[in-house]
Design an enzyme around this catalytic site. Structure first.
Site, PDB file in Angstrom:
ATOM      1  N   GLY A  24     -11.918  34.775  52.470  1.00  0.00           N
ATOM      2  CA  GLY A  24     -10.596  34.282  52.108  1.00  0.00           C
ATOM      3  C   GLY A  24     -10.339  34.574  50.641  1.00  0.00           C
ATOM      4  O   GLY A  24     -11.278  34.661  49.852  1.00  0.00           O
ATOM      5  N   GLN A  82      -6.493  33.710  42.398  1.00  0.00           N
ATOM      6  CA  GLN A  82      -7.825  34.236  42.097  1.00  0.00           C
ATOM      7  C   GLN A  82      -7.764  35.651  41.527  1.00  0.00           C
ATOM      8  O   GLN A  82      -8.725  36.111  40.923  1.00  0.00           O
ATOM      9  CB  GLN A  82      -8.703  34.220  43.346  1.00  0.00           C
ATOM     10  CG  GLN A  82      -9.044  32.821  43.812  1.00  0.00           C
ATOM     11  CD  GLN A  82      -9.875  32.876  45.071  1.00  0.00           C
ATOM     12  OE1 GLN A  82      -9.354  32.930  46.178  1.00  0.00           O
ATOM     13  NE2 GLN A  82     -11.184  32.904  44.888  1.00  0.00           N
ATOM     14  N   CYS A 126     -17.057  30.206  46.826  1.00  0.00           N
ATOM     15  CA  CYS A 126     -15.780  30.737  46.359  1.00  0.00           C
ATOM     16  C   CYS A 126     -16.025  32.006  45.553  1.00  0.00           C
ATOM     17  O   CYS A 126     -16.955  32.049  44.738  1.00  0.00           O
ATOM     18  CB  CYS A 126     -15.089  29.680  45.490  1.00  0.00           C
ATOM     19  SG  CYS A 126     -13.480  30.159  44.874  1.00  0.00           S
ATOM     20  N   LEU A 127     -15.197  33.017  45.778  1.00  0.00           N
ATOM     21  CA  LEU A 127     -15.338  34.263  45.025  1.00  0.00           C
ATOM     22  C   LEU A 127     -15.137  34.035  43.531  1.00  0.00           C
ATOM     23  O   LEU A 127     -15.629  34.804  42.714  1.00  0.00           O
ATOM     24  CB  LEU A 127     -14.343  35.312  45.534  1.00  0.00           C
ATOM     25  CG  LEU A 127     -14.604  35.824  46.960  1.00  0.00           C
ATOM     26  CD1 LEU A 127     -13.524  36.812  47.375  1.00  0.00           C
ATOM     27  CD2 LEU A 127     -15.976  36.458  47.073  1.00  0.00           C
ATOM     28  N   HIS A 185      -9.170  25.624  51.966  1.00  0.00           N
ATOM     29  CA  HIS A 185      -9.793  26.031  50.701  1.00  0.00           C
ATOM     30  C   HIS A 185      -8.843  26.951  49.926  1.00  0.00           C
ATOM     31  O   HIS A 185      -8.604  26.748  48.732  1.00  0.00           O
ATOM     32  CB  HIS A 185     -11.123  26.734  51.022  1.00  0.00           C
ATOM     33  CG  HIS A 185     -11.805  27.356  49.851  1.00  0.00           C
ATOM     34  ND1 HIS A 185     -13.002  26.884  49.371  1.00  0.00           N
ATOM     35  CD2 HIS A 185     -11.485  28.418  49.070  1.00  0.00           C
ATOM     36  CE1 HIS A 185     -13.383  27.640  48.333  1.00  0.00           C
ATOM     37  NE2 HIS A 185     -12.470  28.578  48.132  1.00  0.00           N
ATOM     38  N   GLU A 186      -8.299  27.960  50.601  1.00  0.00           N
ATOM     39  CA  GLU A 186      -7.413  28.916  49.930  1.00  0.00           C
ATOM     40  C   GLU A 186      -6.085  28.269  49.532  1.00  0.00           C
ATOM     41  O   GLU A 186      -5.537  28.560  48.471  1.00  0.00           O
ATOM     42  CB  GLU A 186      -7.172  30.155  50.803  1.00  0.00           C
ATOM     43  CG  GLU A 186      -8.426  30.952  51.154  1.00  0.00           C
ATOM     44  CD  GLU A 186      -9.300  31.323  49.965  1.00  0.00           C
ATOM     45  OE1 GLU A 186      -8.795  31.456  48.838  1.00  0.00           O
ATOM     46  OE2 GLU A 186     -10.515  31.488  50.167  1.00  0.00           O
ATOM     47  N   HIS A 200      -6.203  26.578  46.238  1.00  0.00           N
ATOM     48  CA  HIS A 200      -6.012  27.489  45.101  1.00  0.00           C
ATOM     49  C   HIS A 200      -4.536  27.601  44.716  1.00  0.00           C
ATOM     50  O   HIS A 200      -4.206  27.745  43.546  1.00  0.00           O
ATOM     51  CB  HIS A 200      -6.529  28.899  45.424  1.00  0.00           C
ATOM     52  CG  HIS A 200      -8.005  29.067  45.278  1.00  0.00           C
ATOM     53  ND1 HIS A 200      -8.667  28.914  44.083  1.00  0.00           N
ATOM     54  CD2 HIS A 200      -8.950  29.402  46.188  1.00  0.00           C
ATOM     55  CE1 HIS A 200      -9.962  29.141  44.261  1.00  0.00           C
ATOM     56  NE2 HIS A 200     -10.156  29.445  45.537  1.00  0.00           N
TER      57      HIS A 200
END
Length: 185
Positions: A57, A62, A105-106, A147-148, A151
């Site tokens: 994701g 991000q 998370c990235l 989660h996304e 953000h």
């Protein structure tokens, strides 16, 4: 139909990731008024970046873009599995049941911690063609979408971690500062 993108890892992904501590990750995003070629191009580049970084994701903040768009593919190894593009997503229903699951998370590489979230959701959004859609999701897909979507509101998964000791240890191990965590109620 969906956006067609190769799931290969690129040596140089088209977009640059931002990491915990970068203020860009804490700014709330703006709704996308019109889904056009620019938005589709952004989605395409976000998918290429997500696959290149081994993610499932990725949300626009991000990669430094303050727009309400996220991409998801919970099975990146499966070529036939179509990725999802969610534009202006909104959760319209949460299950009362919650689930605890490990998240990463990235934007916080190497840090994995347990987070409690609703086990199932229903989300409304526009697809990459600007068409309104609704999706019921549970398990991993529900977790990734939530989660996304966090953000998009300047919230990161570490803000939702209850175990302060594990949080501090994992962040330190990953070279991140606990002062960058903004607890959410």
């Amino acid at each position: 139909m969906g956006i067609s993108v190769s799931k290969e890892k690129l040596k140089k992904p088209p977009l640059e990731l931002h990491y915990l501590g970068d203020r860009v990750l804490r700014k709330p995003t703006k709704r996308i008024a019109k889904v056009d070629d620019g938005v589709r191009e952004l989605a395409h580049k976000m998918l290429q970046t997500m696959y290149s970084e081994d993610g499932i994701g990725l949300a626009a903040p991000q990669v430094g873009v303050h727009k309400q768009i996220l991409v998801v593919d919970t099975d990146p190894e499966e070529a036939a599995n179509q990725p999802l593009v969610l534009i202006n997503p909104k959760i319209i229903r949460n299950s009362k049941d919650v689930a605890c699951g490990q998240e990463g998370c990235l934007s916080i590489p190497g840090v994995f911690l347990d987070v409690i979230r609703p086990a199932a959701i229903e989300v409304s959004y526009k697809d990459e063609n600007g068409r309104p859609q609704k999706l019921k999701a549970d398990d991993l897909l529900a977790r990734v979408i939530q989660h996304e979507m966090d953000h998009l509101n300047g919230v990161m998964f570490v803000d939702r971690v209850d175990n302060a000791i594990a949080l501090a240890q994992e962040l330190q191990k990953g070279g991140f500062s606990a002062t960058d965590v903004k607890k959410v109620a």
